[in-house]
Design a protein around this motif. Structure first.
Motif, PDB file in Angstrom:
ATOM      1  N   PHE A  60       0.819  -1.226   0.000  1.00  0.00           N
ATOM      2  CA  PHE A  60       0.000   0.000   0.000  1.00  0.00           C
ATOM      3  C   PHE A  60       0.846   1.268   0.000  1.00  0.00           C
ATOM      4  CE2 PHE A  60      -2.132   3.440   2.298  1.00  0.00           C
ATOM      5  CZ  PHE A  60      -3.301   3.580   1.548  1.00  0.00           C
ATOM      6  N   PHE A  61       1.850   1.319   0.869  1.00  0.00           N
ATOM      7  CA  PHE A  61       2.604   2.560   1.052  1.00  0.00           C
ATOM      8  C   PHE A  61       3.683   2.746  -0.023  1.00  0.00           C
ATOM      9  CE2 PHE A  61       1.252   1.611   5.482  1.00  0.00           C
ATOM     10  CZ  PHE A  61       0.518   2.776   5.702  1.00  0.00           C
ATOM     11  N   PRO A  62       3.754   3.946  -0.621  1.00  0.00           N
ATOM     12  CA  PRO A  62       4.845   4.235  -1.563  1.00  0.00           C
ATOM     13  C   PRO A  62       6.180   4.307  -0.830  1.00  0.00           C
ATOM     14  CG  PRO A  62       3.014   5.800  -1.802  1.00  0.00           C
ATOM     15  CD  PRO A  62       2.792   5.052  -0.528  1.00  0.00           C
ATOM     16  N   LYS A  63       7.266   4.074  -1.546  1.00  0.00           N
ATOM     17  CA  LYS A  63       8.598   4.153  -0.937  1.00  0.00           C
ATOM     18  C   LYS A  63       9.094   5.597  -0.867  1.00  0.00           C
ATOM     19  CE  LYS A  63      10.362  -0.474  -2.061  1.00  0.00           C
ATOM     20  NZ  LYS A  63       9.117  -1.083  -2.526  1.00  0.00           N
ATOM     21  N   GLU A  64       8.676   6.443  -1.817  1.00  0.00           N
ATOM     22  CA  GLU A  64       9.107   7.845  -1.826  1.00  0.00           C
ATOM     23  C   GLU A  64       7.968   8.730  -1.337  1.00  0.00           C
ATOM     24  OE1 GLU A  64      10.933   5.402  -4.999  1.00  0.00           O
ATOM     25  OE2 GLU A  64       8.871   6.166  -4.805  1.00  0.00           O
ATOM     26  N   SER A  65       8.327   9.933  -0.892  1.00  0.00           N
ATOM     27  CA  SER A  65       7.326  10.898  -0.437  1.00  0.00           C
ATOM     28  C   SER A  65       7.268  12.065  -1.417  1.00  0.00           C
ATOM     29  CB  SER A  65       7.669  11.395   0.969  1.00  0.00           C
ATOM     30  OG  SER A  65       8.926  12.049   0.975  1.00  0.00           O
ATOM     31  N   GLY A  66       6.379  13.012  -1.137  1.00  0.00           N
ATOM     32  CA  GLY A  66       6.259  14.194  -1.976  1.00  0.00           C
ATOM     33  C   GLY A  66       5.376  13.963  -3.185  1.00  0.00           C
ATOM     34  N   ARG A  67       5.528  14.809  -4.187  1.00  0.00           N
ATOM     35  CA  ARG A  67       4.667  14.761  -5.372  1.00  0.00           C
ATOM     36  C   ARG A  67       5.192  13.805  -6.444  1.00  0.00           C
ATOM     37  NH1 ARG A  67       0.671  18.244  -5.158  1.00  0.00           N
ATOM     38  NH2 ARG A  67       0.172  17.748  -7.335  1.00  0.00           N
ATOM     39  N   ASP A  68       6.483  13.512  -6.440  1.00  0.00           N
ATOM     40  CA  ASP A  68       7.061  12.699  -7.506  1.00  0.00           C
ATOM     41  C   ASP A  68       7.265  11.246  -7.087  1.00  0.00           C
ATOM     42  OD1 ASP A  68       7.211  14.928  -9.204  1.00  0.00           O
ATOM     43  OD2 ASP A  68       9.113  15.550  -8.302  1.00  0.00           O
ATOM     44  N   TYR A  69       6.483  10.782  -6.135  1.00  0.00           N
ATOM     45  CA  TYR A  69       6.647   9.417  -5.647  1.00  0.00           C
ATOM     46  C   TYR A  69       6.179   8.407  -6.704  1.00  0.00           C
ATOM     47  CZ  TYR A  69       1.582   9.124  -4.860  1.00  0.00           C
ATOM     48  OH  TYR A  69       0.212   9.095  -5.028  1.00  0.00           O
ATOM     49  N   ALA A  70       6.762   7.223  -6.661  1.00  0.00           N
ATOM     50  CA  ALA A  70       6.320   6.131  -7.527  1.00  0.00           C
ATOM     51  C   ALA A  70       5.127   5.439  -6.874  1.00  0.00           C
ATOM     52  CB  ALA A  70       7.459   5.134  -7.741  1.00  0.00           C
ATOM     53  N   LEU A  71       4.088   5.218  -7.638  1.00  0.00           N
ATOM     54  CA  LEU A  71       2.897   4.566  -7.102  1.00  0.00           C
ATOM     55  C   LEU A  71       3.231   3.175  -6.564  1.00  0.00           C
ATOM     56  CD1 LEU A  71       0.323   5.504  -9.886  1.00  0.00           C
ATOM     57  CD2 LEU A  71       0.326   6.361  -7.532  1.00  0.00           C
ATOM     58  N   SER A  72       2.667   2.849  -5.427  1.00  0.00           N
ATOM     59  CA  SER A  72       2.822   1.503  -4.875  1.00  0.00           C
ATOM     60  C   SER A  72       1.971   0.526  -5.688  1.00  0.00           C
ATOM     61  CB  SER A  72       2.365   1.498  -3.412  1.00  0.00           C
ATOM     62  OG  SER A  72       0.968   1.764  -3.347  1.00  0.00           O
ATOM     63  N   PRO A  73       2.160  -0.783  -5.506  1.00  0.00           N
ATOM     64  CA  PRO A  73       1.360  -1.749  -6.281  1.00  0.00           C
ATOM     65  C   PRO A  73      -0.144  -1.531  -6.164  1.00  0.00           C
ATOM     66  CG  PRO A  73       3.203  -2.870  -5.239  1.00  0.00           C
ATOM     67  CD  PRO A  73       3.216  -1.461  -4.714  1.00  0.00           C
ATOM     68  N   TYR A  74      -0.647  -1.267  -4.944  1.00  0.00           N
ATOM     69  CA  TYR A  74      -2.088  -1.055  -4.796  1.00  0.00           C
ATOM     70  C   TYR A  74      -2.533   0.256  -5.422  1.00  0.00           C
ATOM     71  CZ  TYR A  74      -2.262  -4.943  -1.451  1.00  0.00           C
ATOM     72  OH  TYR A  74      -2.195  -6.182  -0.857  1.00  0.00           O
ATOM     73  N   LEU A  75      -1.743   1.300  -5.250  1.00  0.00           N
ATOM     74  CA  LEU A  75      -2.132   2.604  -5.795  1.00  0.00           C
ATOM     75  C   LEU A  75      -2.063   2.629  -7.314  1.00  0.00           C
ATOM     76  CD1 LEU A  75      -0.534   5.070  -3.213  1.00  0.00           C
ATOM     77  CD2 LEU A  75      -2.840   4.094  -3.253  1.00  0.00           C
ATOM     78  N   GLU A  76      -1.353   1.665  -7.917  1.00  0.00           N
ATOM     79  CA  GLU A  76      -1.359   1.541  -9.371  1.00  0.00           C
ATOM     80  C   GLU A  76      -2.782   1.319  -9.883  1.00  0.00           C
ATOM     81  OE1 GLU A  76       0.409   1.823 -11.995  1.00  0.00           O
ATOM     82  OE2 GLU A  76       2.443   2.124 -11.239  1.00  0.00           O
ATOM     83  N   GLU A  77      -3.608   0.667  -9.065  1.00  0.00           N
ATOM     84  CA  GLU A  77      -4.999   0.445  -9.457  1.00  0.00           C
ATOM     85  C   GLU A  77      -5.767   1.761  -9.580  1.00  0.00           C
ATOM     86  OE1 GLU A  77      -6.085  -2.435 -10.308  1.00  0.00           O
ATOM     87  OE2 GLU A  77      -4.492  -3.741  -9.545  1.00  0.00           O
ATOM     88  N   LEU A  78      -5.250   2.819  -8.955  1.00  0.00           N
ATOM     89  CA  LEU A  78      -5.920   4.127  -8.946  1.00  0.00           C
ATOM     90  C   LEU A  78      -5.181   5.149  -9.799  1.00  0.00           C
ATOM     91  CD1 LEU A  78      -6.565   4.346  -5.078  1.00  0.00           C
ATOM     92  CD2 LEU A  78      -8.040   3.316  -6.821  1.00  0.00           C
ATOM     93  N   ARG A  79      -4.306   4.694 -10.672  1.00  0.00           N
ATOM     94  CA  ARG A  79      -3.420   5.599 -11.420  1.00  0.00           C
ATOM     95  C   ARG A  79      -4.191   6.715 -12.122  1.00  0.00           C
ATOM     96  NH1 ARG A  79       1.461   6.238 -13.704  1.00  0.00           N
ATOM     97  NH2 ARG A  79       2.351   4.387 -12.698  1.00  0.00           N
ATOM     98  N   ASP A  80      -5.350   6.423 -12.666  1.00  0.00           N
ATOM     99  CA  ASP A  80      -6.108   7.431 -13.420  1.00  0.00           C
ATOM    100  C   ASP A  80      -6.518   8.617 -12.545  1.00  0.00           C
ATOM    101  OD1 ASP A  80      -5.876   5.869 -15.642  1.00  0.00           O
ATOM    102  OD2 ASP A  80      -7.930   5.105 -15.582  1.00  0.00           O
ATOM    103  N   TYR A  81      -6.476   8.447 -11.223  1.00  0.00           N
ATOM    104  CA  TYR A  81      -6.916   9.504 -10.298  1.00  0.00           C
ATOM    105  C   TYR A  81      -5.770   9.999  -9.419  1.00  0.00           C
ATOM    106  CZ  TYR A  81     -11.227   7.623 -12.034  1.00  0.00           C
ATOM    107  OH  TYR A  81     -12.217   7.193 -12.875  1.00  0.00           O
ATOM    108  N   ARG A  82      -4.537   9.776  -9.882  1.00  0.00           N
ATOM    109  CA  ARG A  82      -3.354  10.144  -9.097  1.00  0.00           C
ATOM    110  C   ARG A  82      -3.403  11.586  -8.614  1.00  0.00           C
ATOM    111  NH1 ARG A  82       2.649   8.655  -9.370  1.00  0.00           N
ATOM    112  NH2 ARG A  82       3.606  10.384  -8.275  1.00  0.00           N
ATOM    113  N   GLU A  83      -3.817  12.515  -9.464  1.00  0.00           N
ATOM    114  CA  GLU A  83      -3.837  13.926  -9.088  1.00  0.00           C
ATOM    115  C   GLU A  83      -5.050  14.289  -8.251  1.00  0.00           C
ATOM    116  OE1 GLU A  83      -1.272  15.947  -9.566  1.00  0.00           O
ATOM    117  OE2 GLU A  83      -0.318  14.125 -10.345  1.00  0.00           O
TER     118      GLU A  83
END
Length: 432
Positions: A60-83
């Motif tokens: 669930f948790f990304p490894k990087e912080s801030g705005r330029d973080y790489a999406l975690s495996p679960y958050l990849e499912e929500l990529r279309d709504y990243r912003e």
């Protein structure tokens, strides 16, 4: 009706006059023909969701912080709504420990739920109601999926009383859209009047001996009187709403899904009901507890069922087959949420859409269900027109209070609150 905050005095004046001040809410035009409404400014809404067994934290948790973080495996499912979402790490409720006992404290932050004499405190949704009054037919809707209604709820009164959840979509639809007969309305009004009479009698009896009490007891009694008066105000407003016609819809009443194994279908249906409540302006605050603890062996997909009940599966003990299944479960959960975000973003409201006017909080009382850990909770905030597209990472060993985020949600909803529960500040970096 514009959402705004009130002082105690002005709020009471507003509520006393609400019967003549508001009629059936006039509604903004939606893409769907089900509703037609027009408001000067779309209202702010909150949808507060908790799965009491959480998710696998390392996916669930990304490894990087801030705005330029790489999406975690679960958050990849929500990529279309990243912003349109923010993910948080390093948040929890201080001193809220005790494994599964913390599930009722997700929106209250009440400490030590396993302690002797524990009593819960007011939940975020009910705190908001106290300040917002009742501009809609229902102050809040408290929903559940596979819920153990007698023991679990996200919604609690100021006196720490559990508010039961609604787990039947058909009943929720009836309450929102089905107009009772004149006789049924009269019976409901009579019941409301009887409740009011009981409150008046209790108040008179207690006032008779108030002068004989010590200062601390008088203060407690004053707090009780305040609660009684607020309940009377709610009964009055409920009576006024009972006499107003309910909104019309061209949607068919939903069929209840009775099979607990159809966990994701039930989750999706309840989210659709929450969306319908927002679209019709039946309420502006919804809570939803997804009760994995009470979920038996369930369907992950058409081809796969879980190896165990959800609770036993969450205690994977590092078993590879269980972890692999949990990952598929968590991904399916993210997909159900993604579908909700898509539906809300497609609903035009004013110059924007329903997602931009709805703050959706998804999280859990457990950071790692396998070991009953209640720190570093998985928290996702979506929509609401906030400053998203970032991972706000706080100290994972010395967490920041989750209630700081709750303060920001309250303020974004138009409530002048500087504190809630265990907060020691806010997270207003989310505000534009």
């Amino acid at each position: 009706m514009k959402i705004s905050s009130f002082t105690n005095t002005s709020r009471r004046q507003f509520l006393r006059g609400v019967g003549v001040a508001i009629g059936l809410p006039t509604l903004a035009q939606f893409a769907s023909p089900a509703f037609a409404r027009s408001v000067e400014k779309p209202p702010r809404r909150m949808l507060l969701i908790s799965n009491n067994l959480g998710v696998l934290p390392w996916h669930f948790f990304p490894k990087e912080s801030g705005r330029d973080y790489a999406l975690s495996p679960y958050l990849e499912e929500l990529r279309d709504y990243r912003e349109q979402f923010t993910v948080f790490s390093g948040l929890s409720h201080p001193a809220v420990v005790g494994g599964h006992s913390t599930e009722n404290c997700f929106l209250t932050a009440a400490k030590d739920p396993t302690g002797s004499g524990f009593r819960n405190t007011i939940s975020l949704d009910q705190f908001a109601v106290e300040h917002l009054g009742q501009p809609t037919r229902f102050t809040t809707l408290n929903l559940g999926v596979n819920i153990d209604k007698a023991n679990r709820s996200l919604s609690w009164t100021r006196d720490g009383v559990l508010l039961p959840t609604e787990d039947k979509p058909s009943e929720l639809f009836r309450r929102m859209f089905v107009q009772g007969s004149p006789d049924e309305v009269r019976r409901q009004l009579k019941r409301l009047e009887q409740h009011g009479s009981i409150l008046d009698t209790v108040s008179e009896d207690l006032h008779s001996f108030q002068s004989r009490l010590g200062r601390d007891d008088r203060n407690r009694l004053d707090q009780y009187f305040t609660s009684v008066r607020e309940l009377e105000e709610r009964l009055h407003v409920a009576g006024e709403w009972e006499q107003k016609p309910k909104p019309a819809t061209d949607r068919d009443a939903p069929e209840d899904i009775l099979d607990k194994a159809k966990f994701f279908e039930k989750f999706d249906l309840m989210l659709r009901m929450a969306q319908l409540a927002f679209e019709s302006d039946s309420t502006r605050i919804v809570t939803l507890m997804v009760d994995g603890f009470a979920t038996p062996v369930f369907e992950i997909s058409e081809e796969e069922r879980s190896l165990n009940g959800y609770h036993n599966l969450s205690h994977h003990g590092q078993a590879k087959d269980k972890i692999a299944q949990l990952e598929r479960v968590d991904r399916r959960q993210m997909q159900v949420l993604r579908d909700l975000f898509g539906r809300l973003s497609e609903k035009t409201e004013g110059e924007s859409n329903l997602l931009d006017h709805t703050m959706i909080l998804f999280g859990s009382n457990l950071g790692d269900a396998n070991v009953h850990n209640s720190t570093n909770l998985p928290i996702l905030l979506v929509g609401g027109g906030l400053k998203h597209g970032q991972h706000l990472a706080f100290d994972r060993d010395h967490n920041k209070p989750l209630s700081n985020l709750f303060v920001t949600l309250l303020q974004s909803a138009g409530i002048e609150a500087d504190a809630f529960a265990s907060s020691d500040g806010n997270l207003n970096e989310l505000l534009k």
